[in-house]
Design a protein around this motif. Sequence first.
Motif, mmCIF file in Angstrom:
data_model
loop_
_atom_site.group_PDB
_atom_site.id
_atom_site.type_symbol
_atom_site.label_atom_id
_atom_site.label_comp_id
_atom_site.label_asym_id
_atom_site.label_seq_id
_atom_site.Cartn_x
_atom_site.Cartn_y
_atom_site.Cartn_z
ATOM 1 N N THR A 41 -11.740 -10.480 -2.554
ATOM 2 C CA THR A 41 -13.026 -10.921 -2.033
ATOM 3 C C THR A 41 -13.484 -12.172 -2.772
ATOM 4 O O THR A 41 -13.830 -12.104 -3.954
ATOM 5 C CB THR A 41 -14.094 -9.823 -2.200
ATOM 6 O OG1 THR A 41 -13.638 -8.623 -1.566
ATOM 7 C CG2 THR A 41 -15.422 -10.249 -1.584
ATOM 8 N N PRO A 42 -13.487 -13.321 -2.108
ATOM 9 C CA PRO A 42 -14.000 -14.529 -2.760
ATOM 10 C C PRO A 42 -15.479 -14.369 -3.133
ATOM 11 O O PRO A 42 -16.262 -13.812 -2.366
ATOM 12 C CB PRO A 42 -13.826 -15.610 -1.693
ATOM 13 C CG PRO A 42 -12.754 -15.097 -0.782
ATOM 14 C CD PRO A 42 -12.953 -13.612 -0.760
ATOM 15 N N HIS A 43 -15.844 -14.864 -4.309
ATOM 16 C CA HIS A 43 -17.246 -14.902 -4.713
ATOM 17 C C HIS A 43 -17.830 -16.287 -4.481
ATOM 18 O O HIS A 43 -18.935 -16.570 -4.939
ATOM 19 C CB HIS A 43 -17.388 -14.508 -6.194
ATOM 20 C CG HIS A 43 -17.125 -13.055 -6.441
ATOM 21 N ND1 HIS A 43 -17.395 -12.442 -7.636
ATOM 22 C CD2 HIS A 43 -16.606 -12.081 -5.632
ATOM 23 C CE1 HIS A 43 -17.047 -11.159 -7.565
ATOM 24 N NE2 HIS A 43 -16.577 -10.923 -6.366
ATOM 25 N N ALA A 44 -17.077 -17.129 -3.803
ATOM 26 C CA ALA A 44 -17.524 -18.473 -3.443
ATOM 27 C C ALA A 44 -17.702 -18.543 -1.930
ATOM 28 O O ALA A 44 -17.202 -17.692 -1.184
ATOM 29 C CB ALA A 44 -16.498 -19.501 -3.907
ATOM 30 N N GLU A 73 -11.754 -10.238 8.421
ATOM 31 C CA GLU A 73 -11.607 -9.456 7.190
ATOM 32 C C GLU A 73 -12.642 -9.884 6.152
ATOM 33 O O GLU A 73 -13.294 -9.042 5.523
ATOM 34 C CB GLU A 73 -10.198 -9.626 6.635
ATOM 35 C CG GLU A 73 -9.953 -8.913 5.303
ATOM 36 C CD GLU A 73 -10.140 -7.409 5.381
ATOM 37 O OE1 GLU A 73 -10.584 -6.813 4.375
ATOM 38 O OE2 GLU A 73 -9.853 -6.824 6.453
ATOM 39 N N TYR A 74 -12.810 -11.185 5.985
ATOM 40 C CA TYR A 74 -13.798 -11.668 5.018
ATOM 41 C C TYR A 74 -15.219 -11.270 5.427
ATOM 42 O O TYR A 74 -16.064 -10.968 4.584
ATOM 43 C CB TYR A 74 -13.707 -13.186 4.887
ATOM 44 C CG TYR A 74 -12.590 -13.680 4.004
ATOM 45 C CD1 TYR A 74 -11.906 -12.826 3.141
ATOM 46 C CD2 TYR A 74 -12.212 -15.023 4.011
ATOM 47 C CE1 TYR A 74 -10.885 -13.279 2.330
ATOM 48 C CE2 TYR A 74 -11.196 -15.494 3.190
ATOM 49 C CZ TYR A 74 -10.533 -14.624 2.354
ATOM 50 O OH TYR A 74 -9.534 -15.085 1.542
ATOM 51 N N ARG A 75 -15.468 -11.272 6.719
ATOM 52 C CA ARG A 75 -16.809 -10.909 7.188
ATOM 53 C C ARG A 75 -17.130 -9.463 6.828
ATOM 54 O O ARG A 75 -18.261 -9.150 6.439
ATOM 55 C CB ARG A 75 -16.927 -11.132 8.694
ATOM 56 C CG ARG A 75 -18.343 -10.957 9.226
ATOM 57 C CD ARG A 75 -18.481 -11.485 10.641
ATOM 58 N NE ARG A 75 -17.532 -10.846 11.559
ATOM 59 C CZ ARG A 75 -17.450 -11.143 12.854
ATOM 60 N NH1 ARG A 75 -18.226 -12.083 13.371
ATOM 61 N NH2 ARG A 75 -16.567 -10.538 13.625
ATOM 62 N N THR A 76 -16.145 -8.567 6.954
ATOM 63 C CA THR A 76 -16.391 -7.163 6.577
ATOM 64 C C THR A 76 -16.640 -7.025 5.085
ATOM 65 O O THR A 76 -17.257 -6.042 4.654
ATOM 66 C CB THR A 76 -15.210 -6.263 6.971
ATOM 67 O OG1 THR A 76 -14.052 -6.612 6.200
ATOM 68 C CG2 THR A 76 -14.895 -6.356 8.445
ATOM 69 N N GLY A 118 -18.381 -9.166 3.324
ATOM 70 C CA GLY A 118 -19.648 -9.789 2.962
ATOM 71 C C GLY A 118 -19.526 -11.170 2.364
ATOM 72 O O GLY A 118 -20.439 -11.636 1.662
ATOM 73 N N VAL A 119 -18.419 -11.873 2.631
ATOM 74 C CA VAL A 119 -18.234 -13.221 2.106
ATOM 75 C C VAL A 119 -19.191 -14.178 2.805
ATOM 76 O O VAL A 119 -19.441 -14.063 4.009
ATOM 77 C CB VAL A 119 -16.770 -13.671 2.311
ATOM 78 C CG1 VAL A 119 -16.569 -15.122 1.868
ATOM 79 C CG2 VAL A 119 -15.817 -12.743 1.560
ATOM 80 N N ASP A 120 -19.756 -15.129 2.064
ATOM 81 C CA ASP A 120 -20.586 -16.192 2.636
ATOM 82 C C ASP A 120 -19.647 -17.124 3.393
ATOM 83 O O ASP A 120 -18.895 -17.888 2.793
ATOM 84 C CB ASP A 120 -21.307 -16.937 1.514
ATOM 85 C CG ASP A 120 -22.383 -17.873 2.034
ATOM 86 O OD1 ASP A 120 -22.172 -18.481 3.096
ATOM 87 O OD2 ASP A 120 -23.413 -18.016 1.366
ATOM 88 N N LEU A 121 -19.703 -17.099 4.733
ATOM 89 C CA LEU A 121 -18.575 -17.540 5.543
ATOM 90 C C LEU A 121 -19.003 -18.394 6.728
ATOM 91 O O LEU A 121 -20.068 -18.201 7.297
ATOM 92 C CB LEU A 121 -17.874 -16.269 6.058
ATOM 93 C CG LEU A 121 -16.501 -16.326 6.677
ATOM 94 C CD1 LEU A 121 -15.461 -16.846 5.701
ATOM 95 C CD2 LEU A 121 -16.105 -14.920 7.138
ATOM 96 N N SER A 122 -18.168 -19.365 7.091
ATOM 97 C CA SER A 122 -18.334 -20.096 8.347
ATOM 98 C C SER A 122 -16.969 -20.277 9.002
ATOM 99 O O SER A 122 -15.927 -20.224 8.334
ATOM 100 C CB SER A 122 -19.000 -21.456 8.107
ATOM 101 O OG SER A 122 -18.178 -22.296 7.318
#
Length: 379
Positions: free
Chosen positions: A300-303, A327-330, A332-336
């Motif tokens: 899980t990236p913290h960036a 996968e990142y969305r599940t 909770g990654v700050d994502l675009s």
Amino acid sequence: MMNDTATDDEFYRAPDVDAYSLPGKLLRRRSVPTPSLPGAHRAWQLVYATRTSRKAPIPASGIVIAAGPISTTDKAPILLYCPVFRGLGGAAAASQLLTRDESEPETEFISSALERGWTVAVPDGQGMGLRGLGAHPFLAGRAAAHAVLDLARATLRLPEMLAAEAPCAAWGYADGGRAAVWAAELQPDYAPELDLRGIAAGAVIADPGSLAADVDGGPLAGLTLAGLIGLARAYTHLPVEHLITAEGRRAIEQAQTMTAAEVITTFEQTPLGAWCERPDPWNDPLWRYVLANETAGHGTPHARVHLYHGTQDMLVPVAMGRGLFAEYRTRGVDLSWREYNTGHAQTAIDGAREAISRLASYLRSPRLTRPPFTDPLTN
């Protein structure tokens, strides 16, 4: 499997690195010109300590380019630019090409970061640049991430830069995007002291096993052989070469010092089964284990993360990028996410402007802090 970079430059002779060499330790540096790189003020080739996939000490090389004099680059943001796959060996290391009067394929992207006043650090990747280290571990995510993160550490320690507290970001496309993603996933545990604000990654090779099956036997079939060689290099502690025939060993010996273009041209249309005892070596239990470990999205990236992909990408299917985004969305990654109605090569160009704009926004924003991801289904 030895690697000859086709350079006699003693700077690129691999130094000894022992277990006490801290990751990111500067082992060697020198100032170099970058005649074909607009926006560069000063540059240094570096040799630094890093770790293999199994965390064994190994040296690596890279280049750091400053956009202006020290007075203006003190604490300037650092962009870790992750190049596309250059090959298993040969004279294709970015730190070498950028110092010559010849075309470096990613000059435009690097220059766009320099124009913003950022310092740009470009890792060659393990096995590229330095002589005598074996083939580049292509598709090995942890090795790529370690090379990226430890170059960030080395850049922060570069005395000429006075950049000890500078924030950083990472950017890459295709295999470079894979390196950026893995760096973001591993950074919280491997390099928690780094102020990694965000990454941009396009056409990420998130699932090497799926990609290998798609391109095997086609015009880019050489990439499957390169993947076999690279992952075998990363997993030398496992008997991963048990399926390779005598003819396959000769092909590997030939390919392990080639650039990407040479690998693709030489082994075009040749299925991996031609070098192995079975036509589908990726379905061997041991290789299934290796490939499962090399699938992105386990960490899980913290960036902050910006992903982009072309809907017409015939090399890295857009479904692969969508899957990583989901996968990142599940987690909770700050994502675009951004899709472009273009193919693989054009998306690299079309997506660059938004990628660097996103990175600029991330670098202006405070560092994210969050607890490790907890799966609600197991608690």
